[in-house]
Structure formats: C-alpha cells, structure tokens
Design a protein around this motif. Structure first.
Motif, mmCIF file in Angstrom:
data_model
loop_
_atom_site.group_PDB
_atom_site.id
_atom_site.type_symbol
_atom_site.label_atom_id
_atom_site.label_comp_id
_atom_site.label_asym_id
_atom_site.label_seq_id
_atom_site.Cartn_x
_atom_site.Cartn_y
_atom_site.Cartn_z
ATOM 1 N N GLU A 166 47.509 114.334 -15.951
ATOM 2 C CA GLU A 166 48.878 114.213 -16.497
ATOM 3 C C GLU A 166 49.787 113.508 -15.523
ATOM 4 O O GLU A 166 51.231 113.710 -15.604
ATOM 5 C CB GLU A 166 49.619 115.606 -17.145
ATOM 6 C CG GLU A 166 48.813 116.225 -18.228
ATOM 7 C CD GLU A 166 49.428 117.177 -18.809
ATOM 8 O OE1 GLU A 166 50.597 117.780 -18.024
ATOM 9 O OE2 GLU A 166 49.214 117.819 -19.911
ATOM 10 N N SER A 167 49.145 112.714 -14.604
ATOM 11 C CA SER A 167 50.079 111.838 -13.603
ATOM 12 C C SER A 167 50.713 112.786 -12.704
ATOM 13 O O SER A 167 51.649 112.170 -11.977
ATOM 14 C CB SER A 167 51.011 110.981 -14.245
ATOM 15 O OG SER A 167 50.346 109.970 -15.104
ATOM 16 N N GLN A 168 50.382 114.190 -12.441
ATOM 17 C CA GLN A 168 51.127 114.997 -11.691
ATOM 18 C C GLN A 168 50.103 116.063 -10.978
ATOM 19 O O GLN A 168 50.586 116.323 -9.687
ATOM 20 C CB GLN A 168 52.342 115.598 -12.240
ATOM 21 C CG GLN A 168 51.806 116.387 -13.451
ATOM 22 C CD GLN A 168 53.179 117.155 -14.231
ATOM 23 O OE1 GLN A 168 54.060 117.456 -13.564
ATOM 24 N NE2 GLN A 168 53.073 117.230 -15.552
ATOM 25 N N TYR A 169 49.100 116.497 -11.558
ATOM 26 C CA TYR A 169 48.353 117.612 -10.800
ATOM 27 C C TYR A 169 47.152 116.981 -10.551
ATOM 28 O O TYR A 169 46.194 116.454 -11.153
ATOM 29 C CB TYR A 169 47.943 118.583 -12.000
ATOM 30 C CG TYR A 169 49.120 119.088 -12.728
ATOM 31 C CD1 TYR A 169 50.070 120.051 -12.066
ATOM 32 C CD2 TYR A 169 49.014 118.854 -14.147
ATOM 33 C CE1 TYR A 169 51.274 120.290 -12.930
ATOM 34 C CE2 TYR A 169 50.192 119.233 -15.104
ATOM 35 C CZ TYR A 169 51.459 120.183 -14.196
ATOM 36 O OH TYR A 169 52.522 120.621 -14.927
ATOM 37 N N THR A 170 46.736 117.226 -8.904
ATOM 38 C CA THR A 170 45.858 116.711 -8.152
ATOM 39 C C THR A 170 44.239 117.378 -8.794
ATOM 40 O O THR A 170 44.296 118.743 -9.008
ATOM 41 C CB THR A 170 45.980 117.165 -6.883
ATOM 42 O OG1 THR A 170 45.763 118.732 -6.603
ATOM 43 C CG2 THR A 170 47.018 116.422 -6.199
ATOM 44 N N VAL A 171 43.465 116.640 -9.139
ATOM 45 C CA VAL A 171 42.025 117.015 -9.711
ATOM 46 C C VAL A 171 41.128 116.705 -8.789
ATOM 47 O O VAL A 171 40.397 115.643 -9.078
ATOM 48 C CB VAL A 171 41.991 116.717 -11.103
ATOM 49 C CG1 VAL A 171 42.576 117.691 -12.103
ATOM 50 C CG2 VAL A 171 42.314 115.239 -11.442
ATOM 51 N N PRO A 172 40.881 117.224 -7.563
ATOM 52 C CA PRO A 172 39.852 116.720 -6.471
ATOM 53 C C PRO A 172 38.495 116.530 -7.056
ATOM 54 O O PRO A 172 37.821 115.599 -6.700
ATOM 55 C CB PRO A 172 39.997 117.511 -5.379
ATOM 56 C CG PRO A 172 40.607 118.874 -6.007
ATOM 57 C CD PRO A 172 41.541 118.458 -7.211
ATOM 58 N N ASN A 173 38.115 117.541 -8.195
ATOM 59 C CA ASN A 173 36.801 117.325 -8.789
ATOM 60 C C ASN A 173 36.990 116.678 -10.126
ATOM 61 O O ASN A 173 36.096 116.984 -11.328
ATOM 62 C CB ASN A 173 36.333 118.423 -8.862
ATOM 63 C CG ASN A 173 35.953 119.365 -7.653
ATOM 64 O OD1 ASN A 173 35.465 118.647 -6.739
ATOM 65 N ND2 ASN A 173 36.295 120.693 -7.391
ATOM 66 N N GLY A 174 38.046 115.982 -10.310
ATOM 67 C CA GLY A 174 37.938 115.362 -11.729
ATOM 68 C C GLY A 174 38.423 116.327 -12.973
ATOM 69 O O GLY A 174 38.785 117.376 -12.728
#
Length: 388
Positions: free
Chosen positions: A23-31
């Motif tokens: 959502e262009s705001q929450y980091t998702v290091p594992n996708g």
C-alpha cells in the motif's frame, strides 16, 4: 503444479517477493502473497477474487490450469482493493458469459475502477446470508463491512467447512517463507484492519455460528490447524486487549542521551523480571512499533524536546497510534530537554485524545545526559510500571 486446498478448491494466487512497500507505506521485507482460488461444484465453477496487476500473467496461467477446460460461471468479488481486484475487467472480457457476484456496495463502487458495459445483465447482487448453488456445493455470503472497506464480504462453503475470509486473518510475507504466523499477521492486522475492532468483533460473532475447518485469506497462508489460536488472537486484538506480557520502550532522540536513559530503564525492568522491548524510533519502522504498542499492556514513551514539542519520530508514532484507535493502555513518559523540557506536555496532549489511556505520574525529566539522580527517578518509574 496445482495447489489443492481440497479436491474441489484450488489455490491460484501468486507470491510477490519484490514488493518493498505494501500500500506504498508498509515495509514488507519478505514480500507478500496475493491469494485467489477456484471453487468447483458439480454444475458451476467460481473464481474467488483476482489478484494484483503485478502478477497477472502468473495468475492467469494458474487459473487456466486449475479450470482444466471449464469456463468460470461466476467471479466472486470479496474486496475491491486493487491488490485483489485489478483483473476484474480483464476476466470479464475474457469470459463474457461469466456472472459477477457482489453486494450492493460492491456494485456501487465497481464503476470507480472498471467500465463493464453489460454489468447490469451480468451482476448477481447478494445479501447477507444468501447462498449460491454450484451443484453439491454452496457459497454462503457473510458480510464484513469496514473490515476494512465498506463492501467487504466473506464466503463460507458449508460442505467443505471453508471460510474465504477476505483480508481477515491475512499476513505479510510470501508463502514460501517459513516463519511464525503471529508477528507478521499482527503487524498486518494492526496496520490494515486494526482501527475497525468493533466491526471485526461483529464478524467474529457471525463466524462463531459456522463450523470452520479451513480459513482461506486474501494474503498469507491458508490456515487449517489450530484455528482456535488464530481466532482467539483476532478476538483479543479486536477488543484492543494486549496479547504479550511485555513492556515496550519507544524512544525518539537526537544525540543519544535519551536512549541511554532508556537502556538503563530496560536493564532495571529486566532485573525486576520483566520482558522489555526497546525501540529506537529514529531507526525502527514506525508501523512495526505501532503493532508492538498494541500487543503490549504498558508502554514508555521517551522523547527529546524539539522545537518546544516532541521529537518528530515520536510525533509520527503517536499520530499513527491515534489514527489506529490505540486504547486501554498504561503509559509512562520520559522527556529530555537541555534548557526547557517540553516533550512530555506535547505527548500528554496527544494521549488525551485517545481512549482509556492511563498515564503514570510523575514524568521523568532529564536535562541533557542522565545523572545519578535521574537513575533514581528511573528506578522509581520502573517500580510504578511493574505495579500498574
């Protein structure tokens, strides 16, 4: 290779390991995983949602393999957010005889995203509790408005005891990552759904009337075991009750003096047998810390004074907590200021706008660097925190 939920339900979603911001705001290091499913009855075949446009090609290939020569009779739209609905127009064009299933709000919002010329002839508008007969298998619709958009609905298959839960019970991370469900599911819940606790409670009451053996969310793994654990956590989270026995210390400072005081407080609390999580807000993802604040019963907010207010990183955390309806927590405050400490006053003003926040008094005030008398104040604060 087909990924079977059971002999009649096939997973056709896709992993997106290269997405950096959800959502262009929450980091998702594992996708993240975008989930979609094919449900086959004796007479009718259903596609349960589409997926994000980033993975359209992979999704289409999996769908055609799962259909195995069948033509879909229905597309069920659980949620119109583009990570789940990006391919509605494409699918409607590919299968012109396919009906589109949604509720009144779905069809009110659908034209915001797609122009489907014959939509009036193709739409199947369902109401709460309606059933769709697929031949030996039924889809029963369970409305979930504001979990977390107004059109959201879940779908229950009584013959298979399967609940398609939309964004409920979702999780960050691709499906090939072997990690614990709770941390990334909690971060997902509190950031995406958490503001709407009363609405989640309403859906949980409906779910309690259903015999559920499998939960199929739109993100994250299909859940088949220990469902009581997952449902129990959602019940706690949506009641704004903590589920971790820990004290969170969230620190925002410019030159390290406030952080050293927080490290000292952490040591004192741990020597008293407490579990402590210490986060540097200038380095840690604010959405991660926000989720931890929801999971812990007690939080220490420690901030340098900045422009006669709190440090910007602390301001961002409190704005995020307020927006997500943080409540029912005990808070202690540590402020720092070289000549005119003012962070505590600004923090209290933000907390006053939240519900059921208990602030421990007095505030611990440090000027510049921690001194011996400050250590005594921090020790006293630790004792109050433990008693609270």
């Amino acid at each position: 290779m087909k990924q079977l939920i059971n002999e009649d339900i096939v997973y056709i979603g896709a992993d997106d390991p290269n997405l950096d911001l959800f959502e262009s705001q929450y980091t998702v290091p594992n996708g993240v995983a975008y989930n979609s499913y094919v449900v086959k009855g004796k007479d009718k075949t259903v596609i349960m949602d589409t997926i994000d446009a980033r993975k359209t090609g992979e999704w289409l290939a999996k769908m055609e393999e799962a259909l195995d020569g069948r033509t879909p009779d229905y597309l069920v739209v659980s949620h119109l957010e583009p990570d789940h609905a990006a391919n509605i127009g494409l699918l409607a064009e590919k299968y012109p005889d396919m009906k589109i299933v949604g509720n009144a709000t779905t069809f009110r919002m659908l034209p915001n995203y797609f122009t489907i010329d014959d939509l009036e002839d193709r739409k199947v508008e369902v109401k709460e509790g309606d059933e769709l007969d697929l031949g030996g298998k039924h889809l029963k619709f369970v409305f979930a408005p504001m979990v977390h958009w107004p059109e959201v609905m879940m779908t229950y298959v009584p013959e298979d005891k399967v609940l398609f839960s939309a964004d409920g019970f979702g999780k960050f991370g691709t499906l090939d990552i072997q990690d614990e469900w709770e941390p990334e599911a909690a971060r997902y819940y509190f950031n995406i759904v958490g503001k709407y606790g009363p609405q989640v409670q309403g859906v949980l009451k409906k779910a309690a009337t259903l015999d559920i053996e499998t939960i199929c969310p739109l993100h994250g793994p299909v859940l088949k075991e220990d469902l009581g654990k997952y449902i129990g956590l959602y019940d706690k989270w949506s009641r704004y009750e903590p589920d971790q026995d820990a004290i969170l210390i969230a620190c925002a400072c410019a030159y390290g003096g406030t952080f050293k005081a927080c490290e000292y407080l952490k040591d004192v609390l741990e020597n008293m047998g407490q579990n402590v999580i210490l986060r540097d807000l200038t380095r840690q993802d604010v959405h991660q810390v926000m989720a931890e604040a929801f999971r812990c019963p007690k939080t220490v907010l420690a901030s340098s004074t900045y422009n006669m207010g709190m440090f910007p990183a602390m301001e961002r955390l409190l704005n995020t907590l307020k927006h997500k309806a943080w409540q029912k927590r005990t808070v202690a405050i540590v402020e720092n200021g070289s000549w005119s400490p003012a962070a505590a006053k600004a923090i209290k003003a933000e907390l006053a706008e939240m519900k059921d926040i208990t602030v421990i008094e007095p505030v611990v005030t440090i000027k510049g660097r921690m001194k011996e008398e400050d250590k005594a104040k921090l020790q006293a604060l630790a004792e109050q925190l433990v008693k609270a």
